[in-house]
Design a protein around this motif. Structure first.
Motif, mmCIF file in Angstrom:
data_model
loop_
_atom_site.group_PDB
_atom_site.id
_atom_site.type_symbol
_atom_site.label_atom_id
_atom_site.label_comp_id
_atom_site.label_asym_id
_atom_site.label_seq_id
_atom_site.Cartn_x
_atom_site.Cartn_y
_atom_site.Cartn_z
ATOM 1 N N MET A 1 0.823 -1.332 -0.020
ATOM 2 C CA MET A 1 -0.102 0.004 -0.086
ATOM 3 C C MET A 1 0.975 1.287 -0.068
ATOM 4 S SD MET A 1 -3.295 -1.153 2.300
ATOM 5 C CE MET A 1 -4.289 -0.324 1.272
ATOM 6 N N ASP A 2 0.236 2.401 -0.464
ATOM 7 C CA ASP A 2 0.981 3.674 -0.465
ATOM 8 C C ASP A 2 0.369 4.689 0.606
ATOM 9 O OD1 ASP A 2 -1.357 4.721 -1.669
ATOM 10 O OD2 ASP A 2 -0.206 5.339 -3.503
ATOM 11 N N ASP A 3 0.978 5.833 0.543
ATOM 12 C CA ASP A 3 0.494 6.779 1.382
ATOM 13 C C ASP A 3 -0.796 7.179 1.413
ATOM 14 O OD1 ASP A 3 3.142 6.771 2.550
ATOM 15 O OD2 ASP A 3 3.964 8.369 1.459
ATOM 16 N N LEU A 8 -1.149 -1.677 -4.656
ATOM 17 C CA LEU A 8 -0.707 -2.145 -6.035
ATOM 18 C C LEU A 8 -0.920 -3.421 -6.504
ATOM 19 C CD1 LEU A 8 1.110 -1.045 -8.404
ATOM 20 C CD2 LEU A 8 3.145 -1.960 -7.192
ATOM 21 N N LEU A 9 -1.598 -3.564 -7.621
ATOM 22 C CA LEU A 9 -2.120 -4.869 -8.235
ATOM 23 C C LEU A 9 -1.473 -5.086 -9.645
ATOM 24 C CD1 LEU A 9 -5.959 -4.828 -7.158
ATOM 25 C CD2 LEU A 9 -3.811 -5.871 -6.046
ATOM 26 N N VAL A 10 -1.255 -6.181 -9.923
ATOM 27 C CA VAL A 10 -0.671 -6.764 -11.180
ATOM 28 C C VAL A 10 -1.887 -7.380 -11.946
ATOM 29 C CG1 VAL A 10 1.562 -6.783 -10.524
ATOM 30 C CG2 VAL A 10 0.434 -8.710 -10.219
ATOM 31 N N HIS A 11 -1.840 -7.521 -13.217
ATOM 32 C CA HIS A 11 -3.004 -8.241 -14.218
ATOM 33 C C HIS A 11 -2.407 -9.328 -14.639
ATOM 34 C CE1 HIS A 11 -5.355 -8.178 -17.440
ATOM 35 N NE2 HIS A 11 -6.257 -8.151 -16.632
ATOM 36 N N VAL A 50 10.750 -0.463 0.479
ATOM 37 C CA VAL A 50 9.367 -0.916 1.134
ATOM 38 C C VAL A 50 9.540 -1.276 2.453
ATOM 39 C CG1 VAL A 50 8.563 -1.762 -1.066
ATOM 40 C CG2 VAL A 50 9.439 -3.372 0.669
ATOM 41 N N GLU A 51 8.436 -0.765 3.433
ATOM 42 C CA GLU A 51 8.367 -1.374 4.773
ATOM 43 C C GLU A 51 7.617 -2.570 4.924
ATOM 44 O OE1 GLU A 51 5.988 0.024 8.721
ATOM 45 O OE2 GLU A 51 6.808 1.486 7.435
ATOM 46 N N LEU A 52 8.450 -3.845 5.141
ATOM 47 C CA LEU A 52 7.763 -5.140 5.128
ATOM 48 C C LEU A 52 6.982 -5.415 6.726
ATOM 49 C CD1 LEU A 52 7.427 -7.596 3.458
ATOM 50 C CD2 LEU A 52 9.481 -8.495 4.212
ATOM 51 N N GLY A 53 5.617 -5.254 6.506
ATOM 52 C CA GLY A 53 5.186 -5.756 7.650
ATOM 53 C C GLY A 53 4.516 -7.166 7.880
ATOM 54 N N SER A 81 6.305 4.510 -0.047
ATOM 55 C CA SER A 81 5.899 6.196 -0.200
ATOM 56 C C SER A 81 6.102 6.233 -1.771
ATOM 57 C CB SER A 81 6.795 6.941 0.581
ATOM 58 O OG SER A 81 6.791 6.794 1.866
ATOM 59 N N THR A 82 6.532 5.517 -2.458
ATOM 60 C CA THR A 82 6.404 5.841 -4.078
ATOM 61 C C THR A 82 5.512 5.222 -4.687
ATOM 62 O OG1 THR A 82 8.025 5.580 -6.013
ATOM 63 C CG2 THR A 82 7.871 3.588 -4.627
#
Length: 144
Positions: A1-3, A8-11, A50-53, A81-82
């Protein structure tokens, strides 16, 4: 997820159907889940910072396709954040994995995209709960 709370999904495009799903893929021999998701994010969408949660969801989906009879997926909560999408895989490498595109989606856009399929099928509801309540205390089975 972003800010902006977009995902973000891929097709994916298969001979009989198409589908939007989170980036990800197989775990290589000797590779941890964390290393695998970072590699897949870099290859498929170009995300490296990325911040991996935690793992928040999982699902098992059985299907017949080529050499596969299904998959077991674990979904990490990942923040960046990008909003730049720049896969390190070439177009040919992406197409070999049946990836034909990627984009950022809001929950509302997912809900309103009646002509699209998403995996998991209840992705919009899962995201709404995540945004409202934060990460779950235990991993949630998303169903198919």
């Amino acid at each position: 997820m972003d800010d902006d709370d977009r995902v973000l999904l891929v097709h994916f495009q298969f001979p009989e159907w198409t589908l939007w799903a989170t980036p990800g893929g197989g775990v290589e021999p000797g590779e941890s889940l964390e290393v695998a998701i970072r590699r897949e994010l870099k290859e498929e969408v170009g995300l490296v910072d990325v911040e991996l949660g935690p793992v928040i969801w999982e699902r098992t989906h059985e299907f017949e396709f080529a050499e596969y009879s299904g998959q077991h997926e674990k979904f990490f909560l990942v923040h960046t954040s990008t909003d730049v999408i720049a896969p390190t895989f070439s177009k040919q490498e992406l197409l070999a994995e049946r990836l034909t595109g990627s984009r950022w989606w809001t929950v509302r856009e997912i809900r309103e995209a009646s002509d699209e399929q998403f995996a998991p099928r209840r992705l919009a509801a899962l995201l709404e709960t995540l945004l409202k309540n934060g990460p779950p205390e235990t991993v949630i089975d998303t169903g198919v």
